[in-house]
Design a protein around this motif. Structure first.
Motif, PDB file in Angstrom:
ATOM      1  N   HIS A 138       7.817  27.748 -37.340  1.00  0.00           N
ATOM      2  CA  HIS A 138       7.731  26.380 -37.866  1.00  0.00           C
ATOM      3  C   HIS A 138       6.420  26.124 -38.605  1.00  0.00           C
ATOM      4  N   ALA A 139       5.412  26.987 -38.382  1.00  0.00           N
ATOM      5  CA  ALA A 139       4.130  26.823 -39.058  1.00  0.00           C
ATOM      6  C   ALA A 139       3.965  27.795 -40.218  1.00  0.00           C
ATOM      7  N   PHE A 140       4.917  28.678 -40.413  1.00  0.00           N
ATOM      8  CA  PHE A 140       4.778  29.764 -41.385  1.00  0.00           C
ATOM      9  C   PHE A 140       4.660  29.242 -42.810  1.00  0.00           C
ATOM     10  N   ARG A 141       5.549  28.352 -43.206  1.00  0.00           N
ATOM     11  CA  ARG A 141       5.560  27.852 -44.581  1.00  0.00           C
ATOM     12  C   ARG A 141       4.239  27.156 -44.923  1.00  0.00           C
ATOM     13  N   ASP A 142       3.777  26.266 -44.054  1.00  0.00           N
ATOM     14  CA  ASP A 142       2.546  25.531 -44.334  1.00  0.00           C
ATOM     15  C   ASP A 142       1.351  26.475 -44.427  1.00  0.00           C
ATOM     16  N   LEU A 143       1.289  27.456 -43.533  1.00  0.00           N
ATOM     17  CA  LEU A 143       0.178  28.408 -43.577  1.00  0.00           C
ATOM     18  C   LEU A 143       0.220  29.212 -44.870  1.00  0.00           C
TER      19      LEU A 143
ATOM     20  N   ASP B 214       1.381  28.300 -47.725  1.00  0.00           N
ATOM     21  CA  ASP B 214       0.922  27.445 -48.820  1.00  0.00           C
ATOM     22  C   ASP B 214      -0.605  27.351 -48.843  1.00  0.00           C
ATOM     23  N   VAL B 215      -1.210  27.317 -47.664  1.00  0.00           N
ATOM     24  CA  VAL B 215      -2.667  27.213 -47.580  1.00  0.00           C
ATOM     25  C   VAL B 215      -3.340  28.479 -48.100  1.00  0.00           C
ATOM     26  N   ILE B 216      -2.822  29.646 -47.733  1.00  0.00           N
ATOM     27  CA  ILE B 216      -3.525  30.895 -48.057  1.00  0.00           C
ATOM     28  C   ILE B 216      -3.223  31.428 -49.452  1.00  0.00           C
ATOM     29  N   THR B 217      -2.120  31.014 -50.060  1.00  0.00           N
ATOM     30  CA  THR B 217      -1.709  31.600 -51.337  1.00  0.00           C
ATOM     31  C   THR B 217      -2.821  31.597 -52.387  1.00  0.00           C
ATOM     32  N   PRO B 218      -3.585  30.525 -52.569  1.00  0.00           N
ATOM     33  CA  PRO B 218      -4.646  30.559 -53.594  1.00  0.00           C
ATOM     34  C   PRO B 218      -5.779  31.519 -53.281  1.00  0.00           C
ATOM     35  N   TRP B 219      -5.892  31.943 -52.016  1.00  0.00           N
ATOM     36  CA  TRP B 219      -7.043  32.742 -51.603  1.00  0.00           C
ATOM     37  C   TRP B 219      -6.747  34.230 -51.469  1.00  0.00           C
ATOM     38  N   VAL B 220      -5.484  34.616 -51.542  1.00  0.00           N
ATOM     39  CA  VAL B 220      -5.135  36.028 -51.363  1.00  0.00           C
ATOM     40  C   VAL B 220      -5.663  36.847 -52.536  1.00  0.00           C
TER      41      VAL B 220
ATOM     42  N   GLY C 136      -1.985  43.196 -49.495  1.00  0.00           N
ATOM     43  CA  GLY C 136      -0.687  43.245 -48.837  1.00  0.00           C
ATOM     44  C   GLY C 136      -0.498  42.058 -47.899  1.00  0.00           C
ATOM     45  N   ILE C 137       0.726  41.573 -47.834  1.00  0.00           N
ATOM     46  CA  ILE C 137       1.070  40.464 -46.952  1.00  0.00           C
ATOM     47  C   ILE C 137       2.063  40.957 -45.912  1.00  0.00           C
ATOM     48  N   ALA C 138       1.737  40.783 -44.642  1.00  0.00           N
ATOM     49  CA  ALA C 138       2.640  41.176 -43.557  1.00  0.00           C
ATOM     50  C   ALA C 138       2.759  40.016 -42.583  1.00  0.00           C
ATOM     51  N   TRP C 139       3.852  39.993 -41.846  1.00  0.00           N
ATOM     52  CA  TRP C 139       4.015  38.931 -40.855  1.00  0.00           C
ATOM     53  C   TRP C 139       4.689  39.489 -39.606  1.00  0.00           C
ATOM     54  N   ALA C 140       4.206  39.001 -38.459  1.00  0.00           N
ATOM     55  CA  ALA C 140       4.773  39.357 -37.164  1.00  0.00           C
ATOM     56  C   ALA C 140       5.456  38.141 -36.567  1.00  0.00           C
ATOM     57  N   THR C 141       5.855  37.219 -37.420  1.00  0.00           N
ATOM     58  CA  THR C 141       6.549  35.995 -37.033  1.00  0.00           C
ATOM     59  C   THR C 141       8.046  36.258 -36.987  1.00  0.00           C
ATOM     60  N   LYS C 142       8.713  35.767 -35.941  1.00  0.00           N
ATOM     61  CA  LYS C 142      10.154  35.932 -35.813  1.00  0.00           C
ATOM     62  C   LYS C 142      10.836  34.568 -35.945  1.00  0.00           C
ATOM     63  N   GLY C 143      11.936  34.548 -36.667  1.00  0.00           N
ATOM     64  CA  GLY C 143      12.670  33.305 -36.842  1.00  0.00           C
ATOM     65  C   GLY C 143      12.890  33.000 -38.309  1.00  0.00           C
ATOM     66  N   PHE C 144      13.521  31.867 -38.572  1.00  0.00           N
ATOM     67  CA  PHE C 144      13.774  31.404 -39.927  1.00  0.00           C
ATOM     68  C   PHE C 144      12.877  30.211 -40.221  1.00  0.00           C
ATOM     69  N   ASP C 145      12.806  29.835 -41.498  1.00  0.00           N
ATOM     70  CA  ASP C 145      12.095  28.621 -41.868  1.00  0.00           C
ATOM     71  C   ASP C 145      12.918  27.427 -41.401  1.00  0.00           C
ATOM     72  N   PRO C 146      12.406  26.609 -40.481  1.00  0.00           N
ATOM     73  CA  PRO C 146      13.230  25.544 -39.900  1.00  0.00           C
ATOM     74  C   PRO C 146      13.610  24.450 -40.890  1.00  0.00           C
TER      75      PRO C 146
ATOM     76  N   GLY D 196      16.169  26.893 -43.314  1.00  0.00           N
ATOM     77  CA  GLY D 196      17.019  27.946 -42.767  1.00  0.00           C
ATOM     78  C   GLY D 196      16.889  29.265 -43.502  1.00  0.00           C
ATOM     79  N   ARG D 197      15.917  29.375 -44.389  1.00  0.00           N
ATOM     80  CA  ARG D 197      15.764  30.589 -45.193  1.00  0.00           C
ATOM     81  C   ARG D 197      15.007  31.668 -44.431  1.00  0.00           C
ATOM     82  N   PHE D 198      15.159  32.909 -44.895  1.00  0.00           N
ATOM     83  CA  PHE D 198      14.386  34.022 -44.352  1.00  0.00           C
ATOM     84  C   PHE D 198      12.929  33.868 -44.776  1.00  0.00           C
ATOM     85  N   LEU D 199      12.023  34.340 -43.913  1.00  0.00           N
ATOM     86  CA  LEU D 199      10.598  34.202 -44.211  1.00  0.00           C
ATOM     87  C   LEU D 199      10.185  35.015 -45.426  1.00  0.00           C
ATOM     88  N   HIS D 200      10.835  36.165 -45.631  1.00  0.00           N
ATOM     89  CA  HIS D 200      10.453  36.979 -46.787  1.00  0.00           C
ATOM     90  C   HIS D 200      10.768  36.271 -48.103  1.00  0.00           C
TER      91      HIS D 200
END
Length: 259
Positions: A83-88, A90-96, A101-111, A114-118
């Motif tokens: 539930h916090a993935f999308r907001d985070l 958005d915050v980091i995108t300008p700084w990458v 490389g971008i990796a995630w150990a988050t499980k679930g969908f965007d609440p 309903g989309r996949f995190l990738h």
């Protein structure tokens, strides 16, 4: 020399991964959202709230400044609730950094959608290699150095191998593949079945019922995965069957306890 890694999210799993990487000699910084939690971890050299038994290596950096963590990292590993993935993101995108490389150990969908995190990652950071880190892995057992195997799935084979090498340790093995969708699907659907299994256990329905739920649930995961284009071997591997068995039977599973 190992590339610097920023682990975003100082919960149990993010902390365990950050400590694992630092113990492997990888320059690692763990970012926490709460300023007080960051101070406490830096002082105690441990995450006393989530993993008190895991002492931080001297080389592990702790930070509450997300811009610096992300900007200086060659790999950004996100470990926050879905539930916090999308907001985070958005915050980091300008700084990458370019090419990071971008990796995630988050499980679930965007609440929200309903989309996949990738899909969210590909929209915001399309020119960066991306990977999901998933599989049957309780953070506490990783903290205790108990044997663990998981999978790194990416459409960039070199990035998957690089990340797997950084995670590899005497009691920690990372396998690689190129089925991000299947890995994410397995990691999300197993939670629903774990709750159902916990309900059955709480009602005292027996081990036969538990086995039936796991087996028929696996069949449902395979059917949906096939319809969405996932590889059956992914769902029958660590990201699917492995995680399903662990979450449905392990006493450390929050979803099973909820049920």
């Amino acid at each position: 020399m190992s590339p610097p890694v920023a682990v975003l999210g100082a919960g149990s799993w993010g902390t365990a991964l950050a400590v694992l990487l630092a113990r492997n000699g990888v320059p690692t910084t763990l970012w926490g959202r709460s300023p007080q939690a960051v101070v406490d971890m830096a002082t105690a050299r441990a995450n006393t709230r989530y993993l008190p038994e895991m002492t931080f290596p001297d080389t592990l950096g702790i930070s509450g400044v997300i811009e610096t963590c992300v900007r200086d990292a060659a790999i950004v590993l996100i470990s926050v609730p879905s539930h916090a993935f999308r907001d985070l993101l958005d915050v980091i995108t300008p700084w990458v950094a370019p090419g990071a490389g971008i990796a995630w150990a988050t499980k679930g969908f965007d609440p929200g959608s309903g989309r996949f995190l990738h899909e969210l990652v590909n929209e915001r950071l399309p020119d960066h290699p991306a990977a999901v880190v998933t599989g049957p892995s309780f953070a506490r057992e990783v903290a205790l150095g108990m044997p663990t195997a998981l999978t790194v799935q990416s459409n960039d084979a070199d990035f998957a191998q690089q990340l797997a090498r950084l995670l590899h340790a005497p009691t920690f093995r990372a396998y690689t593949g190129n089925d991000i969708l299947g890995a994410e699907l397995g990691g999300a659907m197993k939670n629903v079945l774990a709750v159902a299994t916990g309900v059955a256990d709480g009602m005292g329905l027996g081990l036969n019922a538990r086995a039936g739920l796991i087996t028929r649930g696996m069949n449902e995961i395979l059917r949906l995965g096939t319809a969405l284009g996932a590889k059956p071997e992914t769902l029958m591997g660590l990201a699917g069957l492995g995680d399903l068995v662990l979450t449905c039977t392990g006493d450390l599973s929050r979803n099973r306890r909820l049920g």
